[in-house]
Each structure stands twice: as C-alpha cells, then as structure tokens.
Write a protein that holds these residues in place. Sequence first.
Motif, PDB file in Angstrom:
ATOM      1  N   ARG A  63       0.822  -1.219   0.000  1.00  0.00           N
ATOM      2  CA  ARG A  63       0.000   0.000   0.000  1.00  0.00           C
ATOM      3  C   ARG A  63       0.849   1.259   0.000  1.00  0.00           C
ATOM      4  O   ARG A  63       2.061   1.226   0.223  1.00  0.00           O
ATOM      5  CB  ARG A  63      -0.921   0.013   1.227  1.00  0.00           C
ATOM      6  CG  ARG A  63      -0.176   0.100   2.547  1.00  0.00           C
ATOM      7  CD  ARG A  63      -1.117   0.244   3.732  1.00  0.00           C
ATOM      8  NE  ARG A  63      -0.377   0.206   4.987  1.00  0.00           N
ATOM      9  CZ  ARG A  63       0.203   1.243   5.546  1.00  0.00           C
ATOM     10  NH1 ARG A  63       0.163   2.420   4.934  1.00  0.00           N
ATOM     11  NH2 ARG A  63       0.844   1.125   6.691  1.00  0.00           N
ATOM     12  N   VAL A 110      -4.960  -2.536  -4.936  1.00  0.00           N
ATOM     13  CA  VAL A 110      -3.756  -1.703  -4.991  1.00  0.00           C
ATOM     14  C   VAL A 110      -2.952  -1.958  -6.268  1.00  0.00           C
ATOM     15  O   VAL A 110      -2.703  -1.049  -7.057  1.00  0.00           O
ATOM     16  CB  VAL A 110      -2.881  -1.931  -3.741  1.00  0.00           C
ATOM     17  CG1 VAL A 110      -1.625  -1.056  -3.804  1.00  0.00           C
ATOM     18  CG2 VAL A 110      -3.660  -1.630  -2.469  1.00  0.00           C
ATOM     19  N   ASP A 135      -4.792   1.640  -0.938  1.00  0.00           N
ATOM     20  CA  ASP A 135      -4.947   0.553   0.034  1.00  0.00           C
ATOM     21  C   ASP A 135      -6.228  -0.181  -0.335  1.00  0.00           C
ATOM     22  O   ASP A 135      -6.949   0.230  -1.263  1.00  0.00           O
ATOM     23  CB  ASP A 135      -5.032   1.141   1.454  1.00  0.00           C
ATOM     24  CG  ASP A 135      -4.829   0.113   2.570  1.00  0.00           C
ATOM     25  OD1 ASP A 135      -4.817  -1.098   2.279  1.00  0.00           O
ATOM     26  OD2 ASP A 135      -4.696   0.526   3.734  1.00  0.00           O
ATOM     27  N   ARG A 145      -8.914  -1.054   5.510  1.00  0.00           N
ATOM     28  CA  ARG A 145      -7.930  -0.005   5.247  1.00  0.00           C
ATOM     29  C   ARG A 145      -7.183   0.378   6.518  1.00  0.00           C
ATOM     30  O   ARG A 145      -7.773   0.526   7.587  1.00  0.00           O
ATOM     31  CB  ARG A 145      -8.618   1.207   4.623  1.00  0.00           C
ATOM     32  CG  ARG A 145      -7.691   2.360   4.294  1.00  0.00           C
ATOM     33  CD  ARG A 145      -8.282   3.329   3.311  1.00  0.00           C
ATOM     34  NE  ARG A 145      -8.339   2.778   1.956  1.00  0.00           N
ATOM     35  CZ  ARG A 145      -8.290   3.504   0.845  1.00  0.00           C
ATOM     36  NH1 ARG A 145      -8.184   4.823   0.921  1.00  0.00           N
ATOM     37  NH2 ARG A 145      -8.349   2.931  -0.341  1.00  0.00           N
TER      38      ARG A 145
END
Length: 462
Positions: free
Chosen positions: A282, A323, A330, A347
């Motif tokens: 992420r 992603v 994220d 998240r």
Amino acid sequence: MFKIRSMRGFLTSSIGATCATALALPLTLPATNASAATATPTAATEVTAIPGSTRSLPLAPLSAERVLGTAPLQGLHRPGGEHFSLVGVVWDDPDTRLHGRVQVRTRSAATGAWSGWQDVETHNADHGADPGTAERGARRVRGATAPLWVGASQGVDVRVRADGTGRDGRTGRPRPPRSSLPSGLRLQLVDPGDEAPPEGAPLRGAPADQPHTDLDTDAARAASTANTDIARYGALDIPALGKRATEQELTRLRGPVKGKPHIGARPRIVTRRGWGADEAVRSGGFVYSKKIKAVFVHHTASGNNYTCSEAPSVIRSIYRYHVDSMGWRDIGYNFLVDKCGTIYEGRAGGVAKAVLGAHTLGFNNSSTGIAVIGTYGTAKPPKAAVTALSRLAAWKLGLYGVNPRGKTYLTSAGGNLYAKGKKVRLNVISGHQDGYATECPGERLYAKLGTARSGAARYQGR
C-alpha cells in the motif's frame, strides 16, 4: 510477457512507510514506488517472506469476432504455468465502463480439472475514492471489474464480449455492436501468498512477551501502532470487550459522555497483521475524515465459493487487486466480514479512527464501509454475517454518538445519483446503492439492512 512477481528477500528496518513492493509491471500499467527488496540488509535484519503476487496479462482479439462478425470479443487462454486464486480484468481509463460480459473458467491446481464458465461482475466503478481526491486522481488508477475468487488455480480461460451480440430479427444478419470494449484490457491473476504468519519470536521494538517477527518496516509498524489506542502493539486480533468495559474505553477515547453512553460492546476484530497484509504493497501514511456519520454496507461481489478458513486469503487477494491492479492506495473497505461472522480490519489507520476509505464513490467522507465477503444478489447472506455487521456497526457508530436507526445528511462529492455538493438525507446504516446507482450490496443483503439497524440499536442499548 510481463509478470508482477512474488518476492522473498531481506528487508531493513530503515525502509520508509511510503515504500511499496517492486513490481515488474507491463507498460500499460503504472509503476509502484521504490523496491523494498533492494535495500541493503543490516545486522538486525531477518529474512522476511513477502507473500503473494499479481500477474497482469494483455487480452487480444479472438478469432470468433472475425468469423461471426459479432460484437468485439477479446480473451486469453493459458492452460497452465500460473498460480493464482483470484481473477479480474482491468483497463486504462477508470471513467470508462465496460458494457458487455466477462466470463472466466479456471483449471484447479489440486485436480487439474477445468471449472465451468463463471460471470465476473463488470460494473465496479461505484467502488472507489471520491472525485477530486488525490487517490482518485492518481495516474495509476484503472477501470476494473469486480474481483472473483476461484481458489487455487493453475490455468485460465477468459473472454470479454461487448454488448451487441445477436442477429437482426428481420434480416438474420449480425447486428452492429452497440458498444466497443475499453482500451488496454488486461487479465489480473492474483496469488494471495502464504497464510498469515503464526505467533512466533519476540517483536522488534516491543516487550519480549509480545509475539511475531514481521514488524520490521516503517509501514508495518505504523499500521500496528494505529491500533494501540485500543490494542497492544503487534496484536493479531483486537479481542472482544464486554459492554461495561467498552463504555469505559469510550470515556477514555472521547472523554466523559453526557447521560447514558450508547455503544455496542466492542467485537473481536482480526487486524491487518492477523490476516497477513503485506504493508509494503500500500501507499504510505493514512488519510482521515473528521468523524463518522454513516455506515455503507457492501458485498465484495467476489463469489461465495470460499471457506471461512480461506477468508484471510480472499482478503489478501482483494487487497492486492485494489492496490496492484486498480491503483488505489490501500484496500477500499474499512472492514470486511466473512460468512462465519469474523470481522477483519480493512484499510489501515486504526479501527477506532475515522479512516477515509474508497468504497462508496461520492460518499466516502464521514462514512465507514463494511463489506460482507461474497455475492448476495440471489444468495441469502448468512445469519452470522448479518449479526457481525450489526455488532460492528453498533460499536463503530457508538464511538461517534450515532444512532443506527437514525437518519443523517452527507454531502455528495459527485456520482451518478447525486451531483457534487448535494446534501443527501440517508439512513445511518445504508446500502451502497443508496448513494450510487449500483446493485451492491446485492438484493438479498440489502433486504437485511433493516435487521442490521434494529440489531445495532439494540446492542447500543437503545
């Protein structure tokens, strides 16, 4: 041929939170941040396995288009040599919709047998970051179908056909296509990687009685630290609390509450570390809203052919798809719930905080997104999942003093139902389709939202 590879190597504790996995991406897909695998090891570094991978393969026109003269048709057939558990199709422009049909069949890694053809949900643009945000405007954001969980597979066959198939009823000739296919169609094959690592050796930077060895990057430490307002550093799960203990925790987090506190007992939540998130995937840092005023309920549209023990693998796959394939910062959802009622952190940024998600285009601000893993258009959502949804909403909304049975106003950031700037009155617990013209969260799950509202209010003591 290009491949986004699974990497295993040394990681140093000096890698910044903004680092991402090194990806050998095709030219039509955006590049990620600098490689974590190329850092120089230090004496304190341990070998850490980086789980999972994404392979991106271009689709090509199929001969049937030329022979039949029907609507545009693209596809790909790979009978072996792959290893994946989730598939999806992406294209260049996130603002272009795929008007047509996507079907896949896969070859089991266990038996070698081919599955039947399965439809992939093509309308997925309604999940995403709000218009005008940095996440939505990033150059690497792609258009995409919903992801489909297919289980451990080694071969794939995919076909994508635009609307306009069939023949003219009067002349018998093929009808001209009503639409074309988006440019840059690519098949995504996602391998979720290894299972979430077990409890193990002492944690770096933590007391010796705290387990595990994988918090050796800034991104991993930051994701775990974000939950230390309610859990120990490095926890694989955040344990359930009783009602009284949750009320005391609310006072500690928010200060004294006037009158009787209305909050549901905190449910058990599996952390990102618990389901095995590779934090190097992420983007670094976290983005927050000021408060939470509403819950939007979703389904992942990834199919129901998973076991509860596979749920962490499904989540890792969706995470990578969001992603690596779709270009988000994220995973889009704030929370996920499996068919057995287990709740998972989505998240990163802290489960008790107002983390800004990418789940309800136009209404992510001041809301939290909860996705039930599966597809619930015709399938009945399990009772355990609906109960978990109610308990989670009762706790999360209670942290912000919100009544699950109530109404609230949210301001649209733009979408296909409400123009940008429009103040919209919504149920505090709404379905995705209340904020955007979509079938999500599926007709059968949407029908259970009344049950979720009343259950959440009851858990809050209202």
